[in-house]
Design an enzyme around this catalytic site. Structure first.
Site, PDB file in Angstrom:
ATOM      1  CE  LYS A  83      33.684  45.590  33.705  1.00  0.00           C
ATOM      2  NZ  LYS A  83      34.022  47.307  34.808  1.00  0.00           N
ATOM      3  CG  HIS A 130      33.633  41.996  32.985  1.00  0.00           C
ATOM      4  ND1 HIS A 130      33.834  42.418  33.161  1.00  0.00           N
ATOM      5  CD2 HIS A 130      32.611  41.975  34.073  1.00  0.00           C
ATOM      6  CE1 HIS A 130      34.172  42.213  34.016  1.00  0.00           C
ATOM      7  NE2 HIS A 130      33.542  41.415  35.070  1.00  0.00           N
ATOM      8  CB  CYS A 187      35.877  41.133  37.191  1.00  0.00           C
ATOM      9  SG  CYS A 187      35.208  39.769  37.078  1.00  0.00           S
ATOM     10  CD  GLU A 209      30.841  50.335  40.224  1.00  0.00           C
ATOM     11  OE1 GLU A 209      31.733  50.471  40.558  1.00  0.00           O
ATOM     12  OE2 GLU A 209      30.252  49.538  39.537  1.00  0.00           O
ATOM     13  CG  HIS A 224      32.842  45.813  38.222  1.00  0.00           C
ATOM     14  ND1 HIS A 224      34.023  46.159  37.164  1.00  0.00           N
ATOM     15  CD2 HIS A 224      32.423  45.051  39.212  1.00  0.00           C
ATOM     16  CE1 HIS A 224      34.371  44.625  37.325  1.00  0.00           C
ATOM     17  NE2 HIS A 224      32.879  44.170  38.538  1.00  0.00           N
ATOM     18  CG  PHE A 261      33.154  35.867  40.755  1.00  0.00           C
ATOM     19  CD1 PHE A 261      32.216  36.528  40.817  1.00  0.00           C
ATOM     20  CD2 PHE A 261      33.138  35.148  39.848  1.00  0.00           C
ATOM     21  CE1 PHE A 261      31.142  37.452  40.644  1.00  0.00           C
ATOM     22  CE2 PHE A 261      31.757  35.236  38.848  1.00  0.00           C
ATOM     23  CZ  PHE A 261      30.693  36.256  39.203  1.00  0.00           C
TER      24      PHE A 261
END
Length: 412
Positions: free
Chosen positions: A334, A339, A164, A313, A302, A398
């Protein structure tokens, strides 16, 4: 001397729109692009919703025969690149040296739909029926390759695959390529198309996605106590970056200037984020930009709407910014786009450019009951008019891959 790097063109392909004006209007309206999946049978899936693009015709952007030789993620990338170049009013063969124009467009997963289709053919009809285009359609670098072939860009050409964080890494690396003088123009960003039976099954198995199937438009709700996972999106976000000298020479319109790029690794866990890694990434970007924490006005977070990720975050922002974290505007778009995995950073960088242009901060929609552990100003539910000079965009993937870019209003 390092080159200054500016943003001169933006292109998007998302569930909220294919042109900048429609896309921006929907963001300002707080519109969700999430709906029930219609492209395949999802009756047995725990998650049956996504931010799908339902009105995309690749033939509007490329030759029909060529389109058939591209996975859907590549089609999105080519389309968004065409739109970004048009927005930049840049004709590569006419306006510049093609050998000084590069492409850096990444994908977190690549041609999953092609892989799925061809694997089915292999099982049902045997190896001789597998398409000779299977491999070149599937591999993640083919977005950059096809854009180069279709535009004539002969300069640096590469691809990031960092889950991502892909789109933001692609833009940051492109910024550095121009900054050090290896290109005058870079077409950069991300593309993704994983709303497929395999893609959805895999993320469902991770228990990473929202199961709020009865209220699709309310499913993505970053920083809200009711969040239960992310909502998958698809599409592409592409930027045209130029050296300031090149942009001014041709009289280009400038959205903003990229001034900082940070990257880091968590060295912690495959899927769970570590706030220290994200904080270091933001700090590195500010150091690269030569600015202080107090100079940043807005962060496009994010903000995936996962229970763990949003808290991590928030903690990272407080680590990186100290008390200024409570004076920042932070929002997760998002909540509207879903996403887009490897394309997320590209789309969100486009949003940052539009935020600088219009002086309006997009909201975090569906933020009805803010999580006490997420205690920053997330611009809930309605956009905000603000004098925004410096914006930051975060992407965390990830594997512990982190990327941050910083953009500011352009001044001579």
């Amino acid at each position: 001397m390092a080159q200054r790097v500016v943003v001169t063109g933006l292109g998007v392909m998302t569930s909220l729109g294919h042109d900048l004006q429609t896309f921006w209007n929907h963001l300002m309206e707080g519109k969700s692009g999430v709906s029930l999946i219609e492209s395949f049978d999802v009756s047995e899936y725990p998650t049956r919703i996504a931010a799908s693009i339902k009105d995309f015709s690749p033939e509007d952007y490329m030759d029909k025969r060529e389109a058939r030789r591209m996975d859907r993620f590549v089609q999105f990338a080519v389309a968004a690149s065409q739109l970004a170049l048009k927005d930049a009013n840049l004709d590569i063969s006419r306006d510049t040296d093609p050998e000084r124009v590069g492409v850096f467009v990444g994908s977190g997963i690549g041609g999953l739909i092609t892989w799925e289709e061809q694997h089915k053919i292999l099982l049902e009809k045997g190896p001789k029926r597998v398409s000779p285009f299977f491999i070149p359609m599937m591999i993640a670098n083919m977005a950059s390759g096809q854009i180069s072939m279709m535009t004539g860009a002969k300069g640096p050409n590469s691809t990031a695959v960092t889950a991502c964080a892909t789109g933001t890494h692609s833009i940051g690396d492109s910024y550095k390529i121009i900054q050090r003088g290896d290109a005058d123009v870079m077409i950069c960003g991300g593309a993704e198309a994983t709303i497929s039976s395999t893609g959805m099954a895999g993320f469902c198995a991770l228990r990473a996605m929202s199961t709020r199937n009865d209220e699709p438009e309310k499913a993505s709700r970053p920083f809200d106590t009711g969040r239960d996972g992310f909502v998958m999106g698809e599409g592409s976000g592409i930027l045209v970056l130029e050296s300031l000298e090149h942009a001014q020479k041709r009289g280009a319109t400038i959205y903003g200037e990229i001034i900082g790029y940070g990257m880091s690794g968590d060295a912690y866990h495959m899927t769970d984020p570590d706030p220290d890694g994200a904080a270091r990434c933001m700090t590195k970007a500010m150091k690269d930009a030569g600015i202080q924490a107090e100079d940043v006005d807005y962060i496009n977070a994010h903000g995936t709407s996962t229970p763990v990720g949003d808290i991590s975050e928030t903690t990272a922002v407080k680590k990186a910014f100290g008390q200024h974290a409570y004076k920042l505007a932070v929002s997760s778009t998002k909540s509207m786009t879903g996403h887009l995995l490897g394309a997320a950073g590209g789309v969100e960088a486009v949003i940052c450019g539009l935020t600088l242009k219009h002086g309006r901060i997009p909201p975090t929609i569906n933020l009805d009951n803010q999580d006490p552990e997420c205690d920053l100003d997330y611009v809930p539910n309605v956009p905000r008019t603000a004098d925004v000079h410096v914006v930051m965009s975060n992407s965390f993937g990830f594997g512990g891959h982190n990327a941050t870019i910083i953009m500011k209003k352009f001044t001579e």
